[in-house]
Design a protein around this motif. Structure first.
Motif, PDB file in Angstrom:
ATOM      1  N   ASP A  41       6.588  -2.154  -1.824  1.00  0.00           N
ATOM      2  CA  ASP A  41       6.339  -0.408  -2.612  1.00  0.00           C
ATOM      3  C   ASP A  41       6.463  -0.228  -3.740  1.00  0.00           C
ATOM      4  OD1 ASP A  41       5.121   0.840  -0.182  1.00  0.00           O
ATOM      5  OD2 ASP A  41       7.559   0.517   0.524  1.00  0.00           O
ATOM      6  N   LEU A  42       8.078  -1.520  -4.467  1.00  0.00           N
ATOM      7  CA  LEU A  42       8.465  -1.485  -5.781  1.00  0.00           C
ATOM      8  C   LEU A  42       7.015  -1.518  -7.210  1.00  0.00           C
ATOM      9  CD1 LEU A  42      10.040  -0.472  -8.096  1.00  0.00           C
ATOM     10  CD2 LEU A  42      10.617  -3.298  -7.386  1.00  0.00           C
ATOM     11  N   TYR A  43       6.514  -2.735  -6.434  1.00  0.00           N
ATOM     12  CA  TYR A  43       5.468  -3.586  -7.110  1.00  0.00           C
ATOM     13  C   TYR A  43       4.137  -2.718  -7.467  1.00  0.00           C
ATOM     14  CZ  TYR A  43       8.086  -7.383  -6.047  1.00  0.00           C
ATOM     15  OH  TYR A  43       8.903  -8.236  -5.555  1.00  0.00           O
ATOM     16  N   ALA A  44       4.148  -1.605  -6.238  1.00  0.00           N
ATOM     17  CA  ALA A  44       2.503  -0.721  -6.095  1.00  0.00           C
ATOM     18  C   ALA A  44       3.312   0.610  -6.917  1.00  0.00           C
ATOM     19  CB  ALA A  44       2.871  -0.089  -4.855  1.00  0.00           C
ATOM     20  N   VAL A  45       4.146   0.757  -6.704  1.00  0.00           N
ATOM     21  CA  VAL A  45       4.522   2.016  -8.398  1.00  0.00           C
ATOM     22  C   VAL A  45       4.392   1.591  -9.075  1.00  0.00           C
ATOM     23  CG1 VAL A  45       6.184   3.723  -9.206  1.00  0.00           C
ATOM     24  CG2 VAL A  45       6.236   3.702  -6.812  1.00  0.00           C
ATOM     25  N   LEU A  46       5.249   0.688  -9.763  1.00  0.00           N
ATOM     26  CA  LEU A  46       5.133  -0.290 -10.804  1.00  0.00           C
ATOM     27  C   LEU A  46       4.131  -0.471 -11.630  1.00  0.00           C
ATOM     28  CD1 LEU A  46       8.403  -2.330 -11.313  1.00  0.00           C
ATOM     29  CD2 LEU A  46       7.766  -0.215 -12.059  1.00  0.00           C
ATOM     30  N   ASP A  47       2.858  -0.919 -10.639  1.00  0.00           N
ATOM     31  CA  ASP A  47       1.355  -1.103 -11.302  1.00  0.00           C
ATOM     32  C   ASP A  47       0.527  -0.343 -10.889  1.00  0.00           C
ATOM     33  OD1 ASP A  47       2.505  -3.814 -11.048  1.00  0.00           O
ATOM     34  OD2 ASP A  47       1.686  -4.315  -9.091  1.00  0.00           O
ATOM     35  N   GLY A  49       1.509   2.576 -12.615  1.00  0.00           N
ATOM     36  CA  GLY A  49       2.052   3.471 -13.657  1.00  0.00           C
ATOM     37  C   GLY A  49       1.402   3.103 -15.009  1.00  0.00           C
ATOM     38  N   LEU A  50       1.539   3.583 -16.002  1.00  0.00           N
ATOM     39  CA  LEU A  50       1.224   3.121 -17.709  1.00  0.00           C
ATOM     40  C   LEU A  50       2.518   3.731 -18.549  1.00  0.00           C
ATOM     41  CD1 LEU A  50      -2.725   4.557 -17.696  1.00  0.00           C
ATOM     42  CD2 LEU A  50      -1.551   1.872 -17.409  1.00  0.00           C
ATOM     43  N   ILE A  51       3.152   4.795 -18.389  1.00  0.00           N
ATOM     44  CA  ILE A  51       4.146   5.099 -18.864  1.00  0.00           C
ATOM     45  C   ILE A  51       5.396   5.372 -17.831  1.00  0.00           C
ATOM     46  CG2 ILE A  51       5.393   6.613 -20.194  1.00  0.00           C
ATOM     47  CD1 ILE A  51       2.959   5.856 -21.531  1.00  0.00           C
ATOM     48  N   GLY A  52       6.762   4.712 -18.696  1.00  0.00           N
ATOM     49  CA  GLY A  52       7.880   4.628 -17.766  1.00  0.00           C
ATOM     50  C   GLY A  52       8.804   5.501 -18.645  1.00  0.00           C
ATOM     51  N   PRO A  66       9.690   7.529 -23.791  1.00  0.00           N
ATOM     52  CA  PRO A  66       9.173   6.740 -22.837  1.00  0.00           C
ATOM     53  C   PRO A  66       8.487   5.499 -23.366  1.00  0.00           C
ATOM     54  CG  PRO A  66       7.987   8.761 -24.170  1.00  0.00           C
ATOM     55  CD  PRO A  66       9.815   8.643 -24.585  1.00  0.00           C
ATOM     56  N   THR A  67       8.525   5.051 -22.752  1.00  0.00           N
ATOM     57  CA  THR A  67       7.543   3.376 -23.136  1.00  0.00           C
ATOM     58  C   THR A  67       6.651   2.864 -22.370  1.00  0.00           C
ATOM     59  OG1 THR A  67       8.218   1.519 -24.127  1.00  0.00           O
ATOM     60  CG2 THR A  67       9.103   2.537 -22.156  1.00  0.00           C
ATOM     61  N   GLY A  68       5.957   1.818 -22.088  1.00  0.00           N
ATOM     62  CA  GLY A  68       4.183   1.211 -21.854  1.00  0.00           C
ATOM     63  C   GLY A  68       5.370   0.328 -21.674  1.00  0.00           C
ATOM     64  N   CYS A  97      18.906   2.392 -17.583  1.00  0.00           N
ATOM     65  CA  CYS A  97      17.733   2.293 -16.237  1.00  0.00           C
ATOM     66  C   CYS A  97      16.242   2.498 -16.960  1.00  0.00           C
ATOM     67  CB  CYS A  97      18.109   3.893 -15.657  1.00  0.00           C
ATOM     68  SG  CYS A  97      17.598   4.811 -14.418  1.00  0.00           S
ATOM     69  N   PHE A  98      15.342   2.541 -15.989  1.00  0.00           N
ATOM     70  CA  PHE A  98      14.386   2.394 -15.989  1.00  0.00           C
ATOM     71  C   PHE A  98      13.058   2.825 -15.206  1.00  0.00           C
ATOM     72  CE2 PHE A  98       9.406   1.109 -16.923  1.00  0.00           C
ATOM     73  CZ  PHE A  98       9.033   1.561 -18.491  1.00  0.00           C
ATOM     74  N   THR A  99      12.485   4.128 -14.989  1.00  0.00           N
ATOM     75  CA  THR A  99      11.805   4.741 -14.455  1.00  0.00           C
ATOM     76  C   THR A  99       9.894   5.062 -14.426  1.00  0.00           C
ATOM     77  OG1 THR A  99      13.774   6.069 -13.693  1.00  0.00           O
ATOM     78  CG2 THR A  99      12.189   6.954 -12.834  1.00  0.00           C
ATOM     79  N   VAL A 100       9.409   5.091 -13.576  1.00  0.00           N
ATOM     80  CA  VAL A 100       8.340   5.612 -13.959  1.00  0.00           C
ATOM     81  C   VAL A 100       7.869   6.088 -12.089  1.00  0.00           C
ATOM     82  CG1 VAL A 100       6.223   4.732 -12.467  1.00  0.00           C
ATOM     83  CG2 VAL A 100       7.662   3.197 -14.464  1.00  0.00           C
ATOM     84  N   THR A 101       7.847   7.694 -12.473  1.00  0.00           N
ATOM     85  CA  THR A 101       6.460   8.283 -11.244  1.00  0.00           C
ATOM     86  C   THR A 101       5.560   8.865 -11.557  1.00  0.00           C
ATOM     87  OG1 THR A 101       9.090   9.277 -11.636  1.00  0.00           O
ATOM     88  CG2 THR A 101       7.777  10.563 -10.100  1.00  0.00           C
ATOM     89  N   GLN A 102       4.759   8.934 -10.289  1.00  0.00           N
ATOM     90  CA  GLN A 102       3.114   9.258  -9.583  1.00  0.00           C
ATOM     91  C   GLN A 102       3.456  10.376  -8.846  1.00  0.00           C
ATOM     92  OE1 GLN A 102       1.025   7.149 -11.706  1.00  0.00           O
ATOM     93  NE2 GLN A 102       2.684   6.366 -12.732  1.00  0.00           N
ATOM     94  N   VAL A 103       2.695  11.622  -9.352  1.00  0.00           N
ATOM     95  CA  VAL A 103       2.846  12.933  -8.633  1.00  0.00           C
ATOM     96  C   VAL A 103       1.290  13.019  -8.027  1.00  0.00           C
ATOM     97  CG1 VAL A 103       3.042  15.431  -9.310  1.00  0.00           C
ATOM     98  CG2 VAL A 103       3.995  13.881 -10.163  1.00  0.00           C
ATOM     99  N   ASP A 104       1.056  13.103  -7.129  1.00  0.00           N
ATOM    100  CA  ASP A 104      -0.244  12.801  -6.077  1.00  0.00           C
ATOM    101  C   ASP A 104       0.054  14.481  -5.793  1.00  0.00           C
ATOM    102  OD1 ASP A 104      -0.029  10.434  -6.463  1.00  0.00           O
ATOM    103  OD2 ASP A 104       1.603  10.082  -4.031  1.00  0.00           O
ATOM    104  N   GLY A 105       0.649  15.162  -5.880  1.00  0.00           N
ATOM    105  CA  GLY A 105       0.794  16.838  -5.332  1.00  0.00           C
ATOM    106  C   GLY A 105       1.187  17.174  -5.762  1.00  0.00           C
ATOM    107  N   ILE A 106       1.287  19.061  -5.027  1.00  0.00           N
ATOM    108  CA  ILE A 106       2.183  20.422  -5.185  1.00  0.00           C
ATOM    109  C   ILE A 106       2.081  20.596  -3.948  1.00  0.00           C
ATOM    110  CG2 ILE A 106       2.861  22.621  -6.304  1.00  0.00           C
ATOM    111  CD1 ILE A 106       2.921  19.873  -7.966  1.00  0.00           C
ATOM    112  N   VAL A 107       2.921  20.775  -3.096  1.00  0.00           N
ATOM    113  CA  VAL A 107       3.183  21.338  -2.118  1.00  0.00           C
ATOM    114  C   VAL A 107       4.003  22.682  -1.969  1.00  0.00           C
ATOM    115  CG1 VAL A 107       4.891  21.221   0.123  1.00  0.00           C
ATOM    116  CG2 VAL A 107       4.080  18.608  -1.034  1.00  0.00           C
TER     117      VAL A 107
END
Length: 233
Positions: A41-47, A49-52, A66-68, A97-107
């Motif tokens: 799951d970690l690899y999937a989120v990082l792979d 994303g484009l910006i962290g 922000p950075t690539g 600390c390096f963070t990558v976030t993908q937003v998939d929808g508003i609930v």
């Protein structure tokens, strides 16, 4: 074209027995039901994303930029100007600390309190190391390029000596990391579901990202077609 030995988007993640959250600070406590313990799951989120966002504390105070980035197995590669104070501090041993976030929808919920987002988020903590060996730097820059624009490392002019001198490359180990993922419909209070409660719409508004039509550079020579490495994305 992926680099030799480089894991890229869509490729199988390498097998590892490392735990996902080996320390207290990388163990999810708030919203623990959304935590993931599988490193895939970690690899999937990082792979995906484009910006962290790279965070650290400098003498002047907290800083998040922000950075690539690019991933090769258990290593994240980051880069930037060799004159950047943030990268110099990270190379000198400042914890990051390096963070990558993908937003998939508003609930959307029946109550304002339970409005939320469906998301995938990875947080990596540790000490970044400067990549100084010429071969390792070359490899790290290739990993970064291939993550952002697959196929471009070998299809375009590669960095010259001056460009290499102006670029700092850092490596961040993925040993200390956490992942949180939220999916599904809103959570609701019983009172908002009871007979007679206001008929407020609830559900999820999905968010998707898609590539558009390539826009050629105004200086592009006549007849240069868009390559497959771009159109196949």
């Amino acid at each position: 074209m992926a680099l030799p030995g480089c894991h890229g988007p869509g490729q199988a993640a390498p097998v590892t027995t490392l735990p996902l959250s080996p320390t207290d600070r990388s163990t999810v406590h708030r919203g623990a039901r959304r935590a993931r313990t599988d490193r895939a799951d970690l690899y999937a989120v990082l792979d995906a994303g484009l910006i962290g966002h790279l965070g650290m504390t400098l003498d002047a105070g907290p800083l998040v930029i922000p950075t690539g980035y690019g991933r090769d197995g258990e290593t994240l590669y980051l880069h930037g100007s060799s004159g950047a104070a943030s990268l110099r501090a990270a190379a000198a041993g400042t914890p990051v600390c390096f963070t990558v976030t993908q937003v998939d929808g508003i609930v959307y919920s029946r109550s304002a309190f339970h409005h939320s987002m469906n998301y995938r988020c990875a947080v990596v903590q540790g000490m970044a190391r400067p990549v100084t060996d010429p071969d390792d730097r070359w490899h790290g820059l290739g990993v970064l390029t291939e993550h952002l624009a697959p196929g471009s490392w070998t299809a375009t002019r590669q960095p010259d000596r001056r460009e290499l001198a102006a670029t700092a490359v850092l490596a961040l180990d993925l040993a200390e990391a956490s992942v949180k993922i939220r999916t599904g419909p809103p959570g609701e209070d019983e009172r908002d579901l009871a007979p007679g409660a206001p008929p407020v719409w609830a559900g999820v508004l999905p968010l998707t990202t898609a590539w558009g039509t390539p826009e050629p550079c105004p200086l592009l020579a006549v007849g240069v077609a868009v390559p497959d490495r771009i159109t196949r994305r």
